[in-house]
Design an enzyme around this catalytic site. Structure first.
Site, PDB file in Angstrom:
ATOM      1  N   GLU A  97       0.833  -1.205   0.000  1.00 13.79           N
ATOM      2  CA  GLU A  97       0.000   0.000   0.000  1.00 13.79           C
ATOM      3  C   GLU A  97       0.867   1.253   0.000  1.00 13.79           C
ATOM      4  O   GLU A  97       1.989   1.230   0.498  1.00 13.79           O
ATOM      5  CB  GLU A  97      -0.842   0.026   1.279  1.00 13.79           C
ATOM      6  N   ASP A  98       0.336   2.331  -0.522  1.00 12.13           N
ATOM      7  CA  ASP A  98       1.036   3.606  -0.406  1.00 12.13           C
ATOM      8  C   ASP A  98       0.828   4.210   0.980  1.00 12.13           C
ATOM      9  O   ASP A  98       1.767   4.670   1.610  1.00 12.13           O
ATOM     10  CB  ASP A  98       0.606   4.597  -1.503  1.00 12.13           C
ATOM     11  N   ASP A 101      -4.542   4.981   6.416  1.00  9.84           N
ATOM     12  CA  ASP A 101      -5.095   6.140   7.105  1.00  9.84           C
ATOM     13  C   ASP A 101      -5.977   5.614   8.249  1.00  9.84           C
ATOM     14  O   ASP A 101      -5.466   5.245   9.295  1.00  9.84           O
ATOM     15  CB  ASP A 101      -5.875   6.954   6.058  1.00  9.84           C
ATOM     16  N   PHE A 150      -2.348  16.587   3.990  1.00 12.25           N
ATOM     17  CA  PHE A 150      -2.758  16.126   2.657  1.00 12.25           C
ATOM     18  C   PHE A 150      -1.478  15.841   1.865  1.00 12.25           C
ATOM     19  O   PHE A 150      -0.783  16.753   1.430  1.00 12.25           O
ATOM     20  CB  PHE A 150      -3.599  17.207   1.970  1.00 12.25           C
ATOM     21  N   ARG A 163       0.655  11.532  -9.229  1.00 11.47           N
ATOM     22  CA  ARG A 163       1.097  10.218  -8.737  1.00 11.47           C
ATOM     23  C   ARG A 163       2.527   9.923  -9.200  1.00 11.47           C
ATOM     24  O   ARG A 163       3.247   9.134  -8.603  1.00 11.47           O
ATOM     25  CB  ARG A 163       0.185   9.104  -9.269  1.00 11.47           C
TER      26      ARG A 163
HETATM   27  C1  PRP Z   1      -5.957   5.340  -0.343  1.00 12.88           C
HETATM   28  C2  PRP Z   1      -4.843   4.375  -0.008  1.00 12.88           C
HETATM   29  C3  PRP Z   1      -5.545   3.278   0.722  1.00 12.88           C
HETATM   30  C4  PRP Z   1      -6.684   3.994   1.410  1.00 12.88           C
HETATM   31  C5  PRP Z   1      -6.297   4.218   2.833  1.00 12.88           C
HETATM   32  O1  PRP Z   1      -6.552   4.923  -1.529  1.00 12.88           O
HETATM   33  O2  PRP Z   1      -4.168   3.915  -1.142  1.00 12.88           O
HETATM   34  O3  PRP Z   1      -6.025   2.279  -0.153  1.00 12.88           O
HETATM   35  O4  PRP Z   1      -6.871   5.256   0.755  1.00 12.88           O
HETATM   36  O5  PRP Z   1      -7.340   4.810   3.558  1.00 12.88           O
HETATM   37  P1  PRP Z   1      -7.977   4.144   4.852  1.00 12.88           P
HETATM   38  O6  PRP Z   1      -6.880   3.507   5.666  1.00 12.88           O
HETATM   39  O7  PRP Z   1      -8.606   5.336   5.566  1.00 12.88           O
HETATM   40  O8  PRP Z   1      -9.028   3.145   4.447  1.00 12.88           O
HETATM   41  P2  PRP Z   1      -7.558   5.840  -2.384  1.00 12.88           P
HETATM   42  O9  PRP Z   1      -8.975   5.500  -1.993  1.00 12.88           O
HETATM   43  O10 PRP Z   1      -7.151   7.272  -2.270  1.00 12.88           O
HETATM   44  O11 PRP Z   1      -7.350   5.289  -3.880  1.00 12.88           O
HETATM   45  P3  PRP Z   1      -6.073   5.405  -4.836  1.00 12.88           P
HETATM   46  O12 PRP Z   1      -4.980   4.531  -4.253  1.00 12.88           O
HETATM   47  O13 PRP Z   1      -6.544   4.873  -6.153  1.00 12.88           O
HETATM   48  O14 PRP Z   1      -5.651   6.861  -4.904  1.00 12.88           O
END
Ligand code: PRP
Length: 178
Positions: A97-98, A101, A150, A163
């Protein structure tokens, strides 16, 4: 760039930490194969760099998920928009994962992957916004613990852009209003 409030993690810092993580992962999975599971789209850059430095045999698969919540708050209820290509049964799965949160996305995902009978599931995230965690999940590998800002770049987007930026920056507040 005007969009950059300040650079939080430089390209060099990211690359150094990615190599350290890859080394740790290679040791922990010694004698095994690992399936790197990329959560699209944010995990893409991290997975690509991490994989280059892992020394045990690696396969890769990709899963696309979309949150049912609004754009800024994770609801934890996610829909699989692109499923894995192959079965994970009996495999050692490392989710890449990136950012984590609230943890709700991963918590949901782990539940739905667990019933597919993998040999193991571990989590590797580049960034951990620990301060926002709402559910208890075990994160096995963390690149950096980050503040509640952010963040954009190296996989993380602002309105789908940036990205591809090789470092992670804090978005200039004038670009958002919440
Ligand atoms: C981001 C990130 C995780 C998620 C984390 O994805 O890559 O998958 O949010 O949030 P959480 O721990 O509060 O559930 P995003 O929905 O922004 O999609 P993306 O990776 O396509 O930008």
């Amino acid at each position: 760039m005007d969009i950059v409030d300040r650079i939080l993690i430089s390209e060099d810092e990211i690359q150094k930490r990615v190599r350290e993580l890859a080394e740790e992962i290679s040791k922990d999975y010694a004698g095994k194969e690992v399936l790197l599971l990329c959560i699209l789209k944010g995990g893409l850059m991290f997975l690509a760099d991490l994989a280059k430095h892992i020394t045990v045999p690696v396969t890769m698969d990709f899963i696309g998920i979309s949150s049912y919540g609004n754009a800024t708050t994770s609801s934890g209820v996610v829909r699989i928009v692109k499923d894995l290509e192959d079965s994970i049964e009996g495999k050692h799965v490392l989710i890449v994962e990136d950012i984590i949160d609230s943890g709700l996305t991963l918590s949901y995902l782990i539940n739905s992957l667990s019933i597919r009978n993998p040999a193991s599931i571990k989590i590797c995230t580049l960034l951990d916004k620990q301060v926002n965690r709402e559910v208890d999940i075990t994160v096995d590998y963390v690149g950096f613990t980050v503040p509640n800002e952010f963040l954009v770049g190296y996989g993380l987007d602002f309105q789908e852009y940036y990205r591809n930026i090789p470092y992670i920056f804090i978005l200039n507040p004038k670009y958002y209003t919440d």
